[in-house]
Design a protein around this motif. Structure first.
Motif, mmCIF file in Angstrom:
data_model
loop_
_atom_site.group_PDB
_atom_site.id
_atom_site.type_symbol
_atom_site.label_atom_id
_atom_site.label_comp_id
_atom_site.label_asym_id
_atom_site.label_seq_id
_atom_site.Cartn_x
_atom_site.Cartn_y
_atom_site.Cartn_z
ATOM 1 N N ARG A 1 0.823 -1.211 0.000
ATOM 2 C CA ARG A 1 0.000 0.000 0.000
ATOM 3 C C ARG A 1 0.858 1.262 0.000
ATOM 4 O O ARG A 1 0.334 2.365 0.091
ATOM 5 N N PHE A 2 2.180 1.111 -0.062
ATOM 6 C CA PHE A 2 3.080 2.263 -0.109
ATOM 7 C C PHE A 2 3.349 2.650 -1.561
ATOM 8 O O PHE A 2 3.465 1.784 -2.439
ATOM 9 N N GLY A 3 3.463 3.925 -1.809
ATOM 10 C CA GLY A 3 3.913 4.405 -3.112
ATOM 11 C C GLY A 3 5.398 4.687 -3.061
ATOM 12 O O GLY A 3 5.885 5.316 -2.104
ATOM 13 N N TYR A 4 6.131 4.249 -4.073
ATOM 14 C CA TYR A 4 7.591 4.372 -4.064
ATOM 15 C C TYR A 4 8.075 4.921 -5.392
ATOM 16 O O TYR A 4 7.645 4.488 -6.461
ATOM 17 N N MET A 5 8.984 5.873 -5.302
ATOM 18 C CA MET A 5 9.621 6.403 -6.503
ATOM 19 C C MET A 5 11.131 6.300 -6.315
ATOM 20 O O MET A 5 11.709 7.015 -5.502
ATOM 21 N N PRO A 6 11.793 5.384 -7.029
ATOM 22 C CA PRO A 6 13.250 5.261 -6.907
ATOM 23 C C PRO A 6 13.959 6.408 -7.606
ATOM 24 O O PRO A 6 13.395 7.072 -8.481
ATOM 25 N N GLU A 7 15.202 6.667 -7.169
ATOM 26 C CA GLU A 7 15.970 7.742 -7.804
ATOM 27 C C GLU A 7 16.234 7.418 -9.271
ATOM 28 O O GLU A 7 16.111 8.281 -10.141
ATOM 29 N N GLU A 8 16.610 6.149 -9.548
ATOM 30 C CA GLU A 8 16.767 5.746 -10.940
ATOM 31 C C GLU A 8 15.355 5.414 -11.442
ATOM 32 O O GLU A 8 14.662 4.603 -10.852
ATOM 33 N N ARG A 9 14.964 6.039 -12.516
ATOM 34 C CA ARG A 9 13.587 5.872 -12.983
ATOM 35 C C ARG A 9 13.244 4.397 -13.145
ATOM 36 O O ARG A 9 13.930 3.657 -13.833
ATOM 37 N N GLY A 10 12.157 3.993 -12.495
ATOM 38 C CA GLY A 10 11.794 2.583 -12.481
ATOM 39 C C GLY A 10 10.765 2.210 -13.521
ATOM 40 O O GLY A 10 10.050 1.224 -13.353
ATOM 41 N N LEU A 11 10.659 2.994 -14.579
ATOM 42 C CA LEU A 11 9.701 2.692 -15.640
ATOM 43 C C LEU A 11 10.435 2.178 -16.872
ATOM 44 O O LEU A 11 11.645 2.352 -17.017
ATOM 45 N N TYR A 12 9.675 1.565 -17.771
ATOM 46 C CA TYR A 12 10.254 0.980 -18.984
ATOM 47 C C TYR A 12 10.290 2.031 -20.093
ATOM 48 O O TYR A 12 9.245 2.562 -20.478
ATOM 49 N N PRO A 13 11.468 2.344 -20.609
ATOM 50 C CA PRO A 13 11.574 3.441 -21.585
ATOM 51 C C PRO A 13 10.843 3.183 -22.893
ATOM 52 O O PRO A 13 10.429 4.128 -23.561
ATOM 53 N N LYS A 14 10.645 1.922 -23.264
ATOM 54 C CA LYS A 14 10.062 1.625 -24.572
ATOM 55 C C LYS A 14 8.597 1.176 -24.487
ATOM 56 O O LYS A 14 8.044 0.661 -25.453
ATOM 57 N N GLN A 15 7.965 1.409 -23.321
ATOM 58 C CA GLN A 15 6.560 1.044 -23.161
ATOM 59 C C GLN A 15 5.685 2.294 -23.099
ATOM 60 O O GLN A 15 6.110 3.334 -22.585
ATOM 61 N N LEU B 1 1.252 -0.653 -13.052
ATOM 62 C CA LEU B 1 1.665 -0.364 -11.687
ATOM 63 C C LEU B 1 0.468 -0.387 -10.740
ATOM 64 O O LEU B 1 0.565 -0.885 -9.607
ATOM 65 N N GLY B 2 -0.661 0.155 -11.200
ATOM 66 C CA GLY B 2 -1.864 0.108 -10.381
ATOM 67 C C GLY B 2 -2.300 -1.322 -10.099
ATOM 68 O O GLY B 2 -2.677 -1.668 -8.971
ATOM 69 N N GLU B 3 -2.217 -2.166 -11.123
ATOM 70 C CA GLU B 3 -2.589 -3.574 -10.944
ATOM 71 C C GLU B 3 -1.664 -4.278 -9.964
ATOM 72 O O GLU B 3 -2.100 -5.126 -9.176
ATOM 73 N N LEU B 4 -0.370 -3.931 -10.004
ATOM 74 C CA LEU B 4 0.564 -4.529 -9.056
ATOM 75 C C LEU B 4 0.191 -4.215 -7.612
ATOM 76 O O LEU B 4 0.487 -4.991 -6.700
ATOM 77 N N HIS B 5 -0.455 -3.073 -7.422
ATOM 78 C CA HIS B 5 -0.890 -2.669 -6.079
ATOM 79 C C HIS B 5 -2.285 -3.187 -5.751
ATOM 80 O O HIS B 5 -2.871 -2.779 -4.747
ATOM 81 N N GLY B 6 -2.839 -4.044 -6.603
ATOM 82 C CA GLY B 6 -4.119 -4.671 -6.298
ATOM 83 C C GLY B 6 -5.334 -4.006 -6.903
ATOM 84 O O GLY B 6 -6.466 -4.406 -6.600
ATOM 85 N N MET B 7 -5.129 -3.001 -7.762
ATOM 86 C CA MET B 7 -6.261 -2.335 -8.387
ATOM 87 C C MET B 7 -6.816 -3.181 -9.537
ATOM 88 O O MET B 7 -6.077 -3.935 -10.182
ATOM 89 N N ARG B 8 -8.096 -3.029 -9.798
ATOM 90 C CA ARG B 8 -8.665 -3.624 -10.996
ATOM 91 C C ARG B 8 -8.138 -2.873 -12.210
ATOM 92 O O ARG B 8 -7.874 -1.677 -12.148
ATOM 93 N N ARG B 9 -8.011 -3.583 -13.311
ATOM 94 C CA ARG B 9 -7.395 -2.989 -14.500
ATOM 95 C C ARG B 9 -8.110 -1.709 -14.948
ATOM 96 O O ARG B 9 -7.474 -0.691 -15.218
#
Length: 293
Positions: free
Chosen positions: A72-86, A95-103
């Motif tokens: 239930r925590f939101g986290y933002m790493p210093e090195e961008r944790g997203l996929y550059p080609k997506q 990311l929302g789904e990983l936290h248990g949200m419906r799509r």
């Protein structure tokens, strides 16, 4: 409340964190500052469970933090944790789904955030096609898309212009107003001073100072600024007065006690008009330099 209690982390013979303890109160911004290698990122990774402490623990609402808590925590790493080609909306949905949200809910929340940040017409763009500032906006959106119970943000304002900083701060304030504790690190001390309720200063893996901005400012010697007609050089000969700086009709001084301050004010008024007389508000950067020397 999020608490870090006596956390130590070693890597072989290196002690990265040494008995670190501090709290991140509900509904408040806590700034986490320190030089490169001070241990800020290591601390945040331990909070999120990316690293395990060698000793000590992280506590959430009075109990040792669990995997369910961290989900239930939101986290933002210093090195961008997203996929550059997506595509960016697809990533926020994921990311929302990983936290248990419906799509569908995750997609709607992601789209709302992108619209808010002026990126609603770029939902299918790959992250790498965005400017660095917009990439940072998407990264912050990824941290908050699931309406987290706590936020841990590593350099969230890096690369943002002043308008974008205000925009992000307004968003994060919506979370603190709901009682969410927010911990964020930054090298921009003026920004930390302006935005934060509380500040924790880390140096060489140890907490060397913690408190509110007002408490940290008040912990050092207090100076007074004086502006008056005429040369203030006479201040140098007054018992109980230490002259810090003097430039003709303006001076910064320190008084031995309040009685000395009142006596100097009366003497200054006897000599002519006094335009200003009052304590100097020390910037956080001055205090930071003192304690990290």
């Amino acid at each position: 409340m999020l608490e870090i209690s006596h956390v130590t982390r070693t890597f072989g013979t290196l002690t990265a964190l040494d008995d670190v303890s501090f709290a991140v109160p509900d509904g408040q911004f806590t700034g986490f500052v320190g030089g490169n290698g001070a241990g800020k990122t290591t601390t945040m990774r331990i909070i999120m469970g990316v690293l395990a402490p060698t000793s000590g623990e992280v506590r959430w609402n009075g109990h040792p933090v669990t995997r369910d808590d961290r989900s239930r925590f939101g986290y933002m790493p210093e090195e961008r944790g997203l996929y550059p080609k997506q595509p960016i909306l697809a990533q926020l949905t994921y990311l929302g789904e990983l936290h248990g949200m419906r799509r569908g809910d995750a997609r709607a929340a992601g789209l709302e955030l992108l619209n808010r940040f002026g990126l609603g017409d770029r939902t299918r763009d790959k992250l790498e096609k965005l400017s660095l500032g917009n990439q940072q906006r998407v990264q912050i959106a990824g941290a908050v898309v699931s309406s987290p119970a706590a936020l841990v943000l590593d350099e969230p304002f890096s690369g943002l212009d002043p308008e974008a900083v205000d925009e992000m701060f307004a968003l994060l304030t919506e979370f603190t107003s709901r009682g969410v504790p927010v911990l964020f690190s930054s090298h921009q001390l003026d920004l930390v001073e302006r935005l934060c309720h509380n500040i924790v200063i880390l140096s060489r893996g140890r907490v060397i100072a913690a408190g509110t901005v007002a408490q940290l400012r008040a912990s050092g010697p207090t100076s007074h600024a004086i502006a008056a007609d005429g040369d203030l050089g006479w201040l140098r000969g007054v018992p109980g007065v230490t002259v810090v700086e003097l430039h003709g009709d303006r001076a910064e001084v320190r008084f031995a006690d309040d009685a000395t301050a009142q006596r100097v004010l009366r003497d200054a008024l006897d000599r002519g008009p006094v335009h200003s007389f009052g304590p100097v508000v020390r910037p956080l950067s001055d205090y930071y330099r003192e304690v990290t020397r």
